[in-house]
Design a protein around this motif. Structure first.
Motif, PDB file in Angstrom:
ATOM      1  N   ALA A   1       0.821  -1.211   0.000  1.00  0.00           N
ATOM      2  CA  ALA A   1       0.000   0.000   0.000  1.00  0.00           C
ATOM      3  C   ALA A   1       0.853   1.257   0.000  1.00  0.00           C
ATOM      4  CB  ALA A   1      -0.932   0.000   1.217  1.00  0.00           C
ATOM      5  N   ARG A   2       2.075   1.172   0.564  1.00  0.00           N
ATOM      6  CA  ARG A   2       2.982   2.329   0.583  1.00  0.00           C
ATOM      7  C   ARG A   2       3.872   2.369  -0.655  1.00  0.00           C
ATOM      8  NH1 ARG A   2       3.558   0.611   6.076  1.00  0.00           N
ATOM      9  NH2 ARG A   2       5.532  -0.402   5.551  1.00  0.00           N
ATOM     10  N   GLY A   3       3.746   1.396  -1.559  1.00  0.00           N
ATOM     11  CA  GLY A   3       4.588   1.368  -2.744  1.00  0.00           C
ATOM     12  C   GLY A   3       5.944   0.727  -2.509  1.00  0.00           C
ATOM     13  N   GLU A   4       6.136   0.042  -1.369  1.00  0.00           N
ATOM     14  CA  GLU A   4       7.426  -0.583  -1.057  1.00  0.00           C
ATOM     15  C   GLU A   4       7.396  -2.039  -1.532  1.00  0.00           C
ATOM     16  OE1 GLU A   4       7.633   0.021   3.135  1.00  0.00           O
ATOM     17  OE2 GLU A   4       7.985   2.177   2.968  1.00  0.00           O
ATOM     18  N   TYR A   5       7.389  -2.231  -2.863  1.00  0.00           N
ATOM     19  CA  TYR A   5       7.156  -3.555  -3.422  1.00  0.00           C
ATOM     20  C   TYR A   5       8.326  -4.508  -3.187  1.00  0.00           C
ATOM     21  CZ  TYR A   5       3.468  -0.917  -5.652  1.00  0.00           C
ATOM     22  OH  TYR A   5       2.385  -0.123  -5.873  1.00  0.00           O
ATOM     23  N   ALA A   6       9.554  -3.983  -3.097  1.00  0.00           N
ATOM     24  CA  ALA A   6      10.697  -4.858  -2.814  1.00  0.00           C
ATOM     25  C   ALA A   6      10.584  -5.427  -1.403  1.00  0.00           C
ATOM     26  CB  ALA A   6      12.006  -4.095  -2.983  1.00  0.00           C
ATOM     27  N   PHE A   7      10.195  -4.579  -0.422  1.00  0.00           N
ATOM     28  CA  PHE A   7       9.998  -5.067   0.938  1.00  0.00           C
ATOM     29  C   PHE A   7       8.836  -6.062   0.991  1.00  0.00           C
ATOM     30  CE2 PHE A   7      11.836  -0.896   2.797  1.00  0.00           C
ATOM     31  CZ  PHE A   7      13.113  -1.386   2.606  1.00  0.00           C
ATOM     32  N   ALA A   8       7.758  -5.763   0.251  1.00  0.00           N
ATOM     33  CA  ALA A   8       6.615  -6.678   0.230  1.00  0.00           C
ATOM     34  C   ALA A   8       7.027  -8.045  -0.300  1.00  0.00           C
ATOM     35  CB  ALA A   8       5.487  -6.090  -0.621  1.00  0.00           C
ATOM     36  N   ASP A   9       7.874  -8.073  -1.314  1.00  0.00           N
ATOM     37  CA  ASP A   9       8.352  -9.347  -1.859  1.00  0.00           C
ATOM     38  C   ASP A   9       9.098 -10.143  -0.795  1.00  0.00           C
ATOM     39  OD1 ASP A   9       8.994 -10.972  -4.467  1.00  0.00           O
ATOM     40  OD2 ASP A   9      10.906 -10.767  -3.436  1.00  0.00           O
ATOM     41  N   ALA A  10       9.960  -9.463  -0.016  1.00  0.00           N
ATOM     42  CA  ALA A  10      10.706 -10.161   1.035  1.00  0.00           C
ATOM     43  C   ALA A  10       9.756 -10.712   2.100  1.00  0.00           C
ATOM     44  CB  ALA A  10      11.723  -9.211   1.669  1.00  0.00           C
ATOM     45  N   SER A  11       8.736  -9.930   2.497  1.00  0.00           N
ATOM     46  CA  SER A  11       7.781 -10.404   3.508  1.00  0.00           C
ATOM     47  C   SER A  11       6.974 -11.589   2.992  1.00  0.00           C
ATOM     48  CB  SER A  11       6.846  -9.255   3.913  1.00  0.00           C
ATOM     49  OG  SER A  11       7.564  -8.200   4.501  1.00  0.00           O
ATOM     50  N   LEU A  12       6.550 -11.526   1.736  1.00  0.00           N
ATOM     51  CA  LEU A  12       5.778 -12.634   1.166  1.00  0.00           C
ATOM     52  C   LEU A  12       6.610 -13.911   1.084  1.00  0.00           C
ATOM     53  CD1 LEU A  12       3.892 -10.739  -1.673  1.00  0.00           C
ATOM     54  CD2 LEU A  12       2.886 -11.706   0.392  1.00  0.00           C
ATOM     55  N   ARG A  13       7.889 -13.776   0.761  1.00  0.00           N
ATOM     56  CA  ARG A  13       8.754 -14.969   0.717  1.00  0.00           C
ATOM     57  C   ARG A  13       8.913 -15.569   2.108  1.00  0.00           C
ATOM     58  NH1 ARG A  13      11.980 -15.571  -4.032  1.00  0.00           N
ATOM     59  NH2 ARG A  13      11.600 -13.903  -5.532  1.00  0.00           N
ATOM     60  N   ARG A  14       9.040 -14.727   3.136  1.00  0.00           N
ATOM     61  CA  ARG A  14       9.107 -15.252   4.503  1.00  0.00           C
ATOM     62  C   ARG A  14       7.802 -15.957   4.870  1.00  0.00           C
ATOM     63  NH1 ARG A  14      10.660 -10.706   8.597  1.00  0.00           N
ATOM     64  NH2 ARG A  14      10.361 -12.470  10.019  1.00  0.00           N
ATOM     65  N   GLY A  15       6.671 -15.342   4.485  1.00  0.00           N
ATOM     66  CA  GLY A  15       5.379 -15.981   4.755  1.00  0.00           C
ATOM     67  C   GLY A  15       5.254 -17.316   4.046  1.00  0.00           C
ATOM     68  N   LEU A  16       5.769 -17.401   2.810  1.00  0.00           N
ATOM     69  CA  LEU A  16       5.741 -18.672   2.070  1.00  0.00           C
ATOM     70  C   LEU A  16       6.568 -19.735   2.788  1.00  0.00           C
ATOM     71  CD1 LEU A  16       5.029 -20.346  -0.438  1.00  0.00           C
ATOM     72  CD2 LEU A  16       7.027 -19.353  -1.569  1.00  0.00           C
ATOM     73  N   ALA A  17       7.720 -19.325   3.348  1.00  0.00           N
ATOM     74  CA  ALA A  17       8.558 -20.288   4.067  1.00  0.00           C
ATOM     75  C   ALA A  17       7.809 -20.860   5.274  1.00  0.00           C
ATOM     76  CB  ALA A  17       9.859 -19.619   4.511  1.00  0.00           C
ATOM     77  N   TRP A  18       7.079 -20.003   6.019  1.00  0.00           N
ATOM     78  CA  TRP A  18       6.314 -20.501   7.168  1.00  0.00           C
ATOM     79  C   TRP A  18       5.160 -21.397   6.712  1.00  0.00           C
ATOM     80  CZ3 TRP A  18       8.338 -21.041  11.510  1.00  0.00           C
ATOM     81  CH2 TRP A  18       9.178 -20.086  12.086  1.00  0.00           C
ATOM     82  N   ALA A  19       4.482 -21.011   5.632  1.00  0.00           N
ATOM     83  CA  ALA A  19       3.380 -21.837   5.133  1.00  0.00           C
ATOM     84  C   ALA A  19       3.876 -23.225   4.728  1.00  0.00           C
ATOM     85  CB  ALA A  19       2.707 -21.142   3.949  1.00  0.00           C
ATOM     86  N   GLN A  20       5.058 -23.274   4.100  1.00  0.00           N
ATOM     87  CA  GLN A  20       5.632 -24.566   3.718  1.00  0.00           C
ATOM     88  C   GLN A  20       6.045 -25.368   4.945  1.00  0.00           C
ATOM     89  OE1 GLN A  20       8.642 -22.993   1.132  1.00  0.00           O
ATOM     90  NE2 GLN A  20       7.452 -23.362  -0.729  1.00  0.00           N
ATOM     91  N   ALA A  21       6.576 -24.684   5.975  1.00  0.00           N
ATOM     92  CA  ALA A  21       6.934 -25.390   7.205  1.00  0.00           C
ATOM     93  C   ALA A  21       5.694 -25.958   7.887  1.00  0.00           C
ATOM     94  CB  ALA A  21       7.676 -24.438   8.143  1.00  0.00           C
ATOM     95  N   LEU A  22       4.555 -25.247   7.784  1.00  0.00           N
ATOM     96  CA  LEU A  22       3.296 -25.726   8.359  1.00  0.00           C
ATOM     97  C   LEU A  22       2.634 -26.807   7.498  1.00  0.00           C
ATOM     98  CD1 LEU A  22       1.826 -22.278   9.422  1.00  0.00           C
ATOM     99  CD2 LEU A  22       2.394 -24.128  10.986  1.00  0.00           C
ATOM    100  N   GLN A  23       3.159 -27.004   6.263  1.00  0.00           N
ATOM    101  CA  GLN A  23       2.553 -27.945   5.315  1.00  0.00           C
ATOM    102  C   GLN A  23       1.081 -27.596   5.069  1.00  0.00           C
ATOM    103  OE1 GLN A  23       3.313 -31.973   6.599  1.00  0.00           O
ATOM    104  NE2 GLN A  23       5.473 -31.573   6.991  1.00  0.00           N
ATOM    105  N   ASP A  24       0.837 -26.288   4.944  1.00  0.00           N
ATOM    106  CA  ASP A  24      -0.516 -25.744   4.806  1.00  0.00           C
ATOM    107  C   ASP A  24      -0.731 -25.364   3.345  1.00  0.00           C
ATOM    108  OD1 ASP A  24      -2.791 -24.168   4.758  1.00  0.00           O
ATOM    109  OD2 ASP A  24      -2.401 -23.271   6.714  1.00  0.00           O
ATOM    110  N   HIS A  25      -1.442 -26.192   2.589  1.00  0.00           N
ATOM    111  CA  HIS A  25      -1.586 -25.971   1.158  1.00  0.00           C
ATOM    112  C   HIS A  25      -2.359 -24.699   0.846  1.00  0.00           C
ATOM    113  CE1 HIS A  25      -0.748 -30.407  -0.167  1.00  0.00           C
ATOM    114  NE2 HIS A  25       0.252 -29.840   0.486  1.00  0.00           N
ATOM    115  N   ASN A  26      -3.372 -24.367   1.645  1.00  0.00           N
ATOM    116  CA  ASN A  26      -4.127 -23.143   1.389  1.00  0.00           C
ATOM    117  C   ASN A  26      -3.260 -21.908   1.610  1.00  0.00           C
ATOM    118  OD1 ASN A  26      -7.221 -23.599   0.907  1.00  0.00           O
ATOM    119  ND2 ASN A  26      -6.559 -25.173   2.358  1.00  0.00           N
ATOM    120  N   ALA A  27      -2.473 -21.912   2.683  1.00  0.00           N
ATOM    121  CA  ALA A  27      -1.588 -20.779   2.951  1.00  0.00           C
ATOM    122  C   ALA A  27      -0.499 -20.678   1.888  1.00  0.00           C
ATOM    123  CB  ALA A  27      -0.963 -20.918   4.341  1.00  0.00           C
TER     124      ALA A  27
END
Length: 700
Positions: A188-214
């Protein structure tokens, strides 16, 4: 929301999809993505993390509560009354709070958050409940701040997952939910590079949880964010993974189609956007998800607005609005009312449109979301311009420009910081290698000294050999340093060139201005925009569009002088900085650019296309008062001249001849209403018409 340009919009990076993406990441199917069953490990001492069975049950209720909050809340309260779940009561209450937030019951959420705040290990859960509530109320920035507070408190027990496993005692699901909201606020603030890093971290946690929806939710969000960052290949890879993972799950397939529609919108592919949205709606209806259907209908409004079907858009908005209001979802209602206001302007129902605009502004009070607001201003400006309301369109245009500049600055800073972290790491590795070599030299020197003590006869020869060896190694160190500096210079040069046209980019222009125009800008500027460029992409494809941009950039470079600086300003826009051109020669320079660009068709794989351009130009300081301007003001004046060229029919250049302003305050007043100043002849413009089209030629 709409994405067509008004005079000149943001660079491609800030396309209209940004807002749709932000809404999708945080709202569309958000509860499903963050609440699906997962294999959560047993809690460690001091943490009330639910066991695997309870976690799966709570996650299913959380997902169910997104569309049916009353029924889901009733079942969660039954779990609270069960003594078997007393040890995990805090997390059961947390899920109840998430359902209340999803239903817009703000008082209940605040009450429960206050209770959790006082309990051991309850503060992160309390922060997250308030973050989810702020998100539903449309306060994206505040939501991200609170989610960051929750994540900071979870970090000591939740280091980055190793080998896709969750550390004991780590509340990984809450960490994932926090990263989802943080990424949305960054976008929302236009910080798309930071958003990419946060989304990748979120993906790592979702994979660790073995949560297909996440996992699917993060893959889709990464795909859209990559498209916003003009990385279509990465977007396609993320989207392919998301679609493969969604097979067999109706809700997940609906979500994947929704992400595909957002990417198609970003590409300007309205046919694919409409097809994928209709498929997503069909799947959501099949799943009986009433709220999801309303959210997708809101996205469908964007298609109707862009395809000149305002009456159909108004009808659909009236259908979706009561459903959204029944859930108390102010974020979606805010976007829906904005889309409705744009459609009403297109229908010339100006009073009704103003009422909807006022509601949108009321919803936005207290939130800092420049990307969303800039897009709204641009879309309203385009709508007013389309129906001939030029004064209102110009006012909105100036507001959008100011917000766009702030968004561009934030995105530039986030991207540069990400690059700086990368390059700093590489530089440290090089420094370590140099230190290792220097240490090797020292060790060898010490060995030579010991040898000299035992071999007195060969002292002179050994000393000479040592000096020779030292010289060779020092020469190697100097050569390594030289190559390192050369590589750094090359990286710096590459970062200041546009990869498609090899012209200078904005970053290079800013560096030039920092060196030569800190206090007062002097010289001439020509702002150049390719006419009807969107039609090239829509009719002939993006490959033809790229070919047109490359050829036009070559023709502009051919038309100007060797000492002039040509910059790809963004998308189909170019800026020429002529530092030493005389005022009486500037008109000839603009005329030469017009005729060289539009004189001959551009050869593309789709055939020969006739391409013309519009130009706004001015010489600074502005005559006759010769008032000093900052370079950013000078660019704005050239841009306003370009706006008049486009509004009067394109394929022409409009140059500023004189400006009747006695001081800086008078200049600011003229900028505020440039159209009126031209009408009253406070600003005098000259016009140069472009080349006439040859008979039988196809116009892009």
């Amino acid at each position: 929301m709409r994405s067509r340009r008004f005079s000149r919009g943001l660079p491609a990076l800030f396309g209209a999809l940004s807002l749709t993406w932000a809404l999708a990441c945080a709202l569309t199917f958000a509860a499903e993505a963050s609440a699906a069953p997962a294999a959560t490990p047993a809690a460690s001492a001091g943490a009330e993390i639910p066991d695997r069975a309870l976690d799966a049950q709570l996650a299913e209720l959380d997902r169910y509560g997104y569309n049916e909050p009353e029924k889901a809340a009733q079942q969660v309260r039954a779990l609270l009354a069960d003594p078997a779940h007393a040890a995990q009561r805090m997390h059961v209450e947390y899920v109840l709070g998430r359902i209340d937030a999803s239903a817009g019951r703000a008082d209940e959420v605040r009450r429960l958050a206050a209770e959790l705040e006082t309990r051991p290990n309850g503060r992160p859960l309390a922060r997250m409940l308030l973050a989810e509530l702020q998100d539903r109320l449309g306060q994206t920035g505040r939501s991200g701040e609170m989610a960051q507070q929750a994540l900071d408190e979870l970090t000591p027990s939740c280091p980055p997952p190793q080998n896709q496993t969750v550390p004991p005692g780590c509340d990984a699901r809450v960490a994932f939910q926090a990263l989802r909201l943080i990424a949305r606020a960054q976008g929302a603030r236009g910080e798309y590079a930071f958003a990419d890093a946060s989304l990748r971290r979120g993906l790592a946690w979702a994979q660790a949880l073995q949560d297909h929806n996440a996992i699917g939710s993060m893959l889709g969000a990464l795909a859209v964010n990559s498209q916003v960052r003009d990385e279509p290949a990465a977007a396609q890879q993320w989207m392919a993974q998301a679609w493969q993972l969604a097979q067999g799950d109706v809700s997940a397939m609906s979500r994947a189609r929704m992400y595909e529609s957002m990417i198609a919108s970003r590409r300007g592919d309205r046919a694919t956007q409409l097809t994928t949205l209709e498929e997503a709606l069909r799947l959501a209806g099949q799943a009986g998800a009433r709220r999801d259907v309303a959210l997708l209908q809101n996205n469908l409004l964007d298609v109707y607005i862009h395809t000149d079907q305002p009456a159909k858009a108004v009808q659909l908005a009236r259908l979706a609005l009561p459903v959204v209001q029944s859930y108390g979802d102010q974020t979606v209602e805010r976007t829906l009312r904005h889309n409705l206001s744009v459609a009403l302007v297109q229908l010339r129902q100006f009073d009704a449109a103003k009422r909807e605009i006022a509601r949108v502004v009321e919803f936005a009070q207290g939130d800092f979301d420049p990307v969303r607001r800039a897009l709204q201003l641009r879309e309203l400006g385009e709508a007013y311009a389309k129906v001939g309301q030029w004064k209102e369109a110009l006012r909105l245009y100036h507001e959008e420009r100011a917000l766009s500049a702030e968004t561009a600055r934030r995105n530039r800073e986030s991207s540069l910081q990400q690059l700086r972290l990368k390059y700093d790491s590489e530089a440290k590795q090089r420094d370590l290698e140099l230190l290792r070599r220097e240490q090797t030299l020292k060790d060898r020197e010490l060995g030579n000294r010991r040898l000299a003590q035992y071999v007195g006869v060969g002292l002179v020869a050994l000393a000479g050999l040592s000096l020779l060896l030292l010289g060779v190694m020092l020469a190697r160190v100097r050569e390594a340093n030289r190559k390192l500096k050369a590589n750094q210079s090359l990286l710096r040069a590459q970062s200041e060139r546009d990869p498609l046209t090899d012209l200078a980019n904005r970053r290079h222009f800013l560096a030039v201005m920092d060196r030569h125009a800190k206090d007062m800008f002097t010289g001439a500027l020509l702002m150049i925009d390719i006419d009807h460029f969107k039609h090239v992409n829509d009719r002939h494809g993006h490959a033809a569009g790229d070919a047109v941009i490359v050829e036009v950039s070559r023709r502009i470079a051919q038309a100007v002088r060797a000492e002039d600086l040509v910059v790809r300003w963004g998308g189909e826009e170019f800026l020429v900085f002529a530092r030493n051109v005389a005022p009486d020669q500037l008109q000839l320079l603009a005329e030469r650019v017009l005729f060289i660009v539009g004189g001959q068709p551009v050869q593309t794989a789709a055939g020969a296309l006739r391409v013309t351009c519009s130009i706004g130009f001015a010489h600074f300081p502005l005559p006759p008062a010769q008032l000093a301007l900052h370079w950013e003001q000078a660019v704005n004046w050239a841009d306003m001249a370009l706006y008049t060229a486009k509004s009067q029919g394109r394929n022409r250049a409009r140059g500023i001849v004189t400006v009747e302003a006695g001081d800086a305050q008078a200049l600011i007043q003229i900028e505020a209403d440039f159209d009126a100043a031209c009408s009253s002849e406070r600003v005098q413009l000259q016009t140069i018409l472009g080349p006439e089209p040859p008979e039988g030629s196809e116009t892009a």
